[in-house]
Write a protein that holds these residues in place. Structure first.
Motif, PDB file in Angstrom:
ATOM      1  N   UNK A 103      54.413 -26.283  97.949  1.00 16.52           N
ATOM      2  CA  UNK A 103      54.131 -24.795  98.054  1.00 16.52           C
ATOM      3  C   UNK A 103      53.682 -23.702  98.714  1.00 16.52           C
ATOM      4  N   UNK A 104      52.581 -24.649  99.019  1.00 20.59           N
ATOM      5  CA  UNK A 104      52.056 -23.651 100.842  1.00 20.59           C
ATOM      6  C   UNK A 104      52.555 -23.054 101.518  1.00 20.59           C
TER       7      UNK A 104
ATOM      8  N   UNK B 100      65.775 -15.074 101.306  1.00 13.00           N
ATOM      9  CA  UNK B 100      65.996 -14.773  99.606  1.00 13.00           C
ATOM     10  C   UNK B 100      66.474 -15.845  98.800  1.00 13.00           C
ATOM     11  N   UNK B 101      66.666 -17.114  98.760  1.00 13.46           N
ATOM     12  CA  UNK B 101      67.047 -18.439  98.984  1.00 13.46           C
ATOM     13  C   UNK B 101      65.531 -19.137  98.728  1.00 13.46           C
ATOM     14  N   UNK B 102      64.845 -18.707  99.620  1.00  8.61           N
ATOM     15  CA  UNK B 102      63.720 -19.491  99.482  1.00  8.61           C
ATOM     16  C   UNK B 102      62.756 -19.060  98.406  1.00  8.61           C
ATOM     17  N   UNK B 103      62.349 -17.507  98.416  1.00  5.46           N
ATOM     18  CA  UNK B 103      62.054 -17.026  97.857  1.00  5.46           C
ATOM     19  C   UNK B 103      62.675 -17.327  96.407  1.00  5.46           C
ATOM     20  N   UNK B 104      63.398 -17.645  96.194  1.00  3.86           N
ATOM     21  CA  UNK B 104      63.752 -17.902  94.699  1.00  3.86           C
ATOM     22  C   UNK B 104      63.401 -19.314  94.662  1.00  3.86           C
ATOM     23  N   UNK B 105      63.253 -20.856  94.998  1.00  7.40           N
ATOM     24  CA  UNK B 105      62.761 -21.583  94.895  1.00  7.40           C
ATOM     25  C   UNK B 105      61.002 -21.941  94.901  1.00  7.40           C
ATOM     26  N   UNK B 106      60.317 -20.572  95.215  1.00 13.01           N
ATOM     27  CA  UNK B 106      58.319 -20.762  94.354  1.00 13.01           C
ATOM     28  C   UNK B 106      58.397 -21.105  93.139  1.00 13.01           C
TER      29      UNK B 106
ATOM     30  N   UNK C  49      55.408 -22.815  87.370  1.00 17.40           N
ATOM     31  CA  UNK C  49      53.989 -23.997  87.375  1.00 17.40           C
ATOM     32  C   UNK C  49      52.898 -24.161  86.490  1.00 17.40           C
ATOM     33  N   UNK C  50      52.595 -24.898  85.871  1.00 17.20           N
ATOM     34  CA  UNK C  50      51.154 -25.234  85.373  1.00 17.20           C
ATOM     35  C   UNK C  50      50.402 -24.862  86.243  1.00 17.20           C
ATOM     36  N   UNK C  51      50.777 -25.277  87.057  1.00 14.94           N
ATOM     37  CA  UNK C  51      49.376 -26.163  88.253  1.00 14.94           C
ATOM     38  C   UNK C  51      48.834 -24.826  88.878  1.00 14.94           C
ATOM     39  N   UNK C  52      47.310 -24.419  88.711  1.00  9.54           N
ATOM     40  CA  UNK C  52      46.848 -23.133  88.968  1.00  9.54           C
ATOM     41  C   UNK C  52      46.568 -23.176  90.641  1.00  9.54           C
ATOM     42  N   UNK C  53      47.240 -24.424  91.224  1.00  9.33           N
ATOM     43  CA  UNK C  53      46.893 -24.130  92.307  1.00  9.33           C
ATOM     44  C   UNK C  53      48.491 -23.863  93.266  1.00  9.33           C
ATOM     45  N   UNK C  54      49.349 -24.381  92.584  1.00  7.47           N
ATOM     46  CA  UNK C  54      50.994 -24.085  92.651  1.00  7.47           C
ATOM     47  C   UNK C  54      50.502 -22.852  92.404  1.00  7.47           C
ATOM     48  N   UNK C  55      50.479 -22.249  91.630  1.00  6.35           N
ATOM     49  CA  UNK C  55      50.189 -20.529  91.268  1.00  6.35           C
ATOM     50  C   UNK C  55      50.213 -20.088  92.161  1.00  6.35           C
ATOM     51  N   UNK C  56      48.845 -20.715  92.666  1.00  2.00           N
ATOM     52  CA  UNK C  56      48.223 -19.599  93.797  1.00  2.00           C
ATOM     53  C   UNK C  56      49.207 -19.049  94.615  1.00  2.00           C
ATOM     54  N   UNK C  57      49.738 -20.764  95.346  1.00  2.30           N
ATOM     55  CA  UNK C  57      50.266 -20.310  96.423  1.00  2.30           C
ATOM     56  C   UNK C  57      51.444 -19.630  96.420  1.00  2.30           C
TER      57      UNK C  57
ATOM     58  N   UNK D 132      46.926 -12.901  89.880  1.00  7.75           N
ATOM     59  CA  UNK D 132      45.575 -12.299  88.682  1.00  7.75           C
ATOM     60  C   UNK D 132      44.995 -13.665  87.735  1.00  7.75           C
ATOM     61  N   UNK D 133      46.414 -14.015  87.614  1.00 12.98           N
ATOM     62  CA  UNK D 133      46.025 -14.865  86.277  1.00 12.98           C
ATOM     63  C   UNK D 133      45.675 -16.802  87.233  1.00 12.98           C
ATOM     64  N   UNK D 134      45.386 -16.615  88.328  1.00 13.60           N
ATOM     65  CA  UNK D 134      45.072 -18.154  89.149  1.00 13.60           C
ATOM     66  C   UNK D 134      43.676 -17.846  89.738  1.00 13.60           C
TER      67      UNK D 134
END
Length: 941
Positions: free
Chosen positions: A490-491, A509-515, A519-527, A560-562
């Motif tokens: 994700x990073x 824009x397709x790459x943005x949609x792939x973020x 995710x429930x993983x805080x590290x993935x959410x931060x990225x 904020x959440x992560x």
């Protein structure tokens, strides 16, 4: 300084208002230092009681108080101070005096509730017989709140910069808001050297005021030696504690411990701070007691405190660590620090973790194994949180430690490189560190190697070209796939988004949609949050303003959440840029300044705000401030700005330089700024630089380089979907066309340039970008008027020009075409009146649009151009109109620009006047307004 209790004042004022009313007895209770004596002094000076006699009674003082049989034949205010000091004989006499109060008289009696012989009975154990006609009231003094502490600090320190919110909060916390303690501590801060600067650390290290120290020590050592350890335990715990905690830390059994707590409360050595929680009424007092405890005893107390607190839920690991350290248990200290930092990081309190780890790692003698555990933890928190200069210094020292394992050293070097680049703006240095880290980590830790490579994908830094970043993207993607780590993938994706969006890759824009935003993983959410905010920032530079809101809203919510404060703050900078381009200028300058203040410890993070504030200052004619803001006010070198931001700032500086007629300097600045963008190869980022750079070179006579700029800009963009850059390319082409038409004296060329300006204006209107739209529309109108003048169709206006001089943002004015009422080139057929009228209407619309935005300089310039071309109004008598003591329109314009800080020459360039005429208008404005100086003129108009 200690304010009168409002209810006490009102109660006594009512007692004397009606001489036939019964007497009033007011009890005022307050612990030591709350200002009881001061209150009595203020009550003695009540303006509502001019004819009332004042009688003082200071309890415990020899000969204090009146005789009990003294007859009061006039209204009297009896002021009884410190009744808790009175012995039984004095109390008996006081009770008789109070019982004999006559109508029209009153008494105010103060006492410390914690020192009364019988709790709750200020006049002693014997019940007082209150006469029927006597009104008895009770009031209680309270500690000061933060606002009252702030006012006291301002009064004592006398410098607003010392009354910071941080200092006031620390003062309130350390003193408990007790006025006497506040005033005494402020006096200590006022006298300290070096001078107090307003930090919480200075408040914490100031020491304990003598008055407070003597009071708490006298109460502590009045206890028996068997009971004293419980007060020592409270001093070591240094905060509200439960009974069982105090007893355990004191090393006492349950029964003797409970008895010790009762004795400590009775003597007021300790106080009940909340239900079942005990400690010192003034937190500062703990330090005074702690310093008197013998060293070996104090270490034992700290050792027991560490054990007691480690059994709590949740464990306060930072406090546990401090107790281990004070007890000399260094292994326990370092383990607790590590747990405290991990706990803070997991809940998003990164700055707390950073501060703790910095302080720990800066301690000499930390074992290498502990440094290897704590340093990466510090680095991870620093990269995710906000900058600390000390963190960089600590990491720079640690990476030089040869005893560190290579994997640990590589990880630290990676985080150091990220901090240098992202949070401190030291790009060149950060890039070198990251390259070394990628090489170090490639063989030992594939996840971290991918992280270093992903950082080198980010294109914003000056230096490396777009192709270099693409090369690192290939390596980072492969390393992330090899690692099998989702957060790492994700990073890399987040940085891929930033790279692709920067040059308008069709797949962006397709790459943005792939973020992975779900995710429930805080590290993935931060990225993912970082990826969305990267996309929002790129969308601003590309001109997709309508998409920015959604990206920022979702990105900030995920950040904020992560727990990613750096990402949150960077999103705020993106928002300021969007608001500037889309014309949301109301309050924008203030929002920029607030953001700069909020991120004062990390100025690079607020670089967006500095540039936006500078752009506003240019439009408002505040050119001195503009240069200051655009240069980041010296916080760091502008050469280290991210490329798109640096190009924008350079464009604004070139524009200012051109307006000041310093054409050669402007051309040199244009060449240097263009080189940075060209080397990077991300051509959409040239949008805010290109029109001004092309103009500078065209006006300097270097048309070959100007043409090359436009050609490279167009080729670099290719078919990219970059609306802002497309509009800027049309603008740049129009600038070239206008310059060549003026040089060759071709009115038809000016009309062609006007049409290209209109295409640019239409493109900006579509985005929308109202300021850029107005600027290009103004240029189109100016070209039409210049063509008309060159064709012999010009008419002298009622505000005619004294001499031709540049004041617009394009080369036409430099040749005099737009600034003069006389033809500036070969004559030809005049334009039809409809075309000229349309151009004038365009200019009038621009002037209004500039005014609506708050672009004072631009509005004044547009109106000045209009005045040279509009016909004189019919019916006006010959000669200049009389304005008596009112400012004429021209004087008002000149005064407005002068008050903004422009020089006479700069005003002349803007308004197509001679410097001598400007000087005369300023003199007239100062005479009519009574201004004593140009600065004073700013206030008077």
């Amino acid at each position: 300084m200690i304010a009168t209790c409002g209810s006490a004042r009102r109660s006594l004022a009512r007692a004397f208002a009606d001489r036939d009313a019964g007497p009033v007895l007011l009890f005022v209770e307050g612990s030591a230092g709350l200002g009881k004596t001061h209150l009595l002094r203020e009550l003695a000076e009540l303006p509502e009681t001019p004819d009332v006699a004042r009688l003082w009674w200071r309890c415990g003082a020899e000969g204090g108080g009146p005789e009990e049989d003294e007859a009061w034949r006039e209204p009297t205010l009896l002021l009884v101070d410190d009744v808790h000091r009175a012995d039984e004989d004095e109390l008996r006499r006081l009770r008789r005096v109070l019982a004999g109060l006559e109508p029209g008289s009153a008494a105010a009696v103060t006492y410390r509730p914690e020192e009364l012989p019988v709790p709750g009975m200020p006049l002693g154990g014997a019940a007082m017989t209150y006469p029927f006609r006597l009104t008895v009231l009770r009031d209680r003094l309270a500690p000061w709140d933060e606002e009252r502490v702030r006012r006291a600090a301002a009064e004592v320190l006398g410098e607003s910069e010392s009354c910071t919110a941080e200092a006031v909060s620390a003062l309130r916390e350390r003193t408990g808001g007790v006025p006497r303690a506040v005033v005494d501590l402020l006096a200590m801060l006022r006298e300290q050297r070096p001078a107090f600067t307003g930090t919480a650390a200075e408040v914490a290290s100031a020491g304990v005021p003598t008055r407070l120290a003597e009071l708490v020590l006298s109460r502590t050592y009045a206890l028996s030696p068997a009971h004293r350890p419980l007060v020592w335990a409270a001093a070591v715990l240094d905060g509200p504690a439960a009974r069982d905690e105090l007893i355990a830390v004191a090393g006492l059994g349950a029964v003797p411990g409970s008895d010790a707590l009762l004795r400590a409360l009775e003597s007021a050595a300790l106080a009940e701070l909340g239900e079942g929680r005990y400690g010192f009424a003034v937190p500062l007092a703990a330090a005074a007691v702690r310093d008197t405890v013998p060293g070996p005893v104090r270490q034992d107390l700290h050792r027991r405190a560490a054990r007691v607190l480690s059994r709590g839920q949740p464990v306060a690991w930072a406090a546990v660590g401090e107790h281990h350290r004070a007890a000399g248990e260094y292994r326990g200290w370092l383990r607790a620090v590590e747990k405290a930092a991990e706990s803070a990081a997991s809940s998003g309190r990164h700055q707390e973790a950073i501060t703790l780890l910095e302080r720990t790692l800066a301690t000499p003698g930390i074992p290498p194994q502990a440094r290897a555990r704590l340093a990466p933890l510090l680095a991870r928190n620093a990269v995710t949180g906000l900058r600390s200069d000390q963190t960089v210094e600590v990491l720079e020292q640690i990476v030089r430690d040869a005893d560190l394992p290579p994997a640990v050293r590589g990880e630290l070097r990676l985080d150091l490189g990220l901090m240098l680049s992202n949070q401190m703006g030291r790009f060149e240095e950060g890039w070198r560190v990251l390259e070394v880290a990628a090489a170090e980590l490639r063989e030992v830790r594939s996840v971290l190697a991918a992280r270093a490579m992903a950082a080198l994908v980010t294109p914003y830094w000056p230096g490396a070209s777009l192709d270099v970043h693409r090369g690192w993207l290939i390596k980072a993607s492969a390393a992330a796939d090899d690692s099998g780590d989702d957060a790492m993938r994700t990073a890399v994706l987040a940085n891929h988004v930033g790279l692709a969006m920067s040059w308008a890759d069709p797949e962006a824009w397709d790459l943005v949609a792939q973020l992975p935003v779900q995710s429930t993983d805080p590290a993935c959410v931060r990225q993912a949050a970082r990826g969305l905010c990267n996309a929002a920032d790129s969308a601003v530079w590309l001109g997709f303003y309508r998409r920015v809101d959604g990206l920022l809203t979702e990105g900030r919510e995920l950040a904020t959440r992560s727990g990613a404060p750096y990402t949150e703050h960077s999103a705020s900078g993106t928002r300021l840029l969007q608001e500037f381009w889309t014309g949301q200028w109301l309050g924008l300058a203030k929002r920029c300044e607030e953001f700069v203040a909020d991120t004062a410890d990390m100025p690079f993070l607020s670089s967006d705000a500095y540039v936006v504030r500078g752009l506003l200052a240019v439009a408002q004619g505040d050119w001195g401030e503009a240069r200051s803001w655009l240069s980041q006010r010296g916080t760091f070198g502008t050469e280290n700005l991210p490329v798109p931001l640096g190009a924008t700032a350079a464009g604004a500086v070139i524009r200012l330089t051109l307006a000041r007629q310093e054409v050669a300097d402007a051309a040199e600045q244009a060449r240097a700024a263009w080189t940075v963008v060209a080397e990077k190869g991300v051509w959409p980022w040239a949008a805010e630089l290109a029109p001004w750079a092309v103009e500078a070179l065209a006006r300097a006579g270097d048309t070959a380089t100007a043409h090359a700029m436009v050609r490279d800009f167009a080729q670099g963009l290719g078919e990219a979907d970059a609306p802002a850059a497309r509009a800027a390319l049309a603008w740049s082409r129009a600038v070239l066309a206008e310059s060549e038409a003026l040089a060759e004296g071709r009115p038809d060329g000016l009309l062609a340039a006007a049409e290209t300006y209109r295409k640019a204006a239409a493109a900006y209107a579509e985005l929308p970008r109202p300021y850029s739209q107005a600027l290009t529309t103004e240029c189109a109108g100016r070209c039409v008027l210049a063509a008309d003048a060159a064709g012999g169709g010009g008419e002298a206006g009622d505000g005619g020009s004294d001499e031709s001089s540049s004041g617009t943002a394009a080369p036409a004015a430099a040749a005099g075409s737009a600034g003069s009422a006389s033809p500036a080139g070969p004559t030809g057929p005049a334009l039809d009146r409809a075309a000229t009228a349309s151009a004038i209407a365009e200019l009038e619309s621009c002037a209004q649009q500039f005014t609506d935005l708050g672009a004072v300089w631009d509005a004044t310039r547009a109106r000045a151009l209009l005045r040279t071309r509009q016909p004189a109004k019919k019916g006006r008598p010959p000669g200049r109109p009389s304005h008596s003591d009112q400012l004429s329109p021209r004087e008002a314009e000149v005064a407005q620009l002068a008050s903004s800080g422009l020089t006479n020459r700069e005003i002349a360039a803007t308004l197509h006047l001679s410097p001598r005429t400007v000087e005369q208008h300023i003199a007239g404005a100062m005479r009519k307004t009574g201004a004593l100086s140009r600065r004073d003129l700013a206030h008077r108009i």
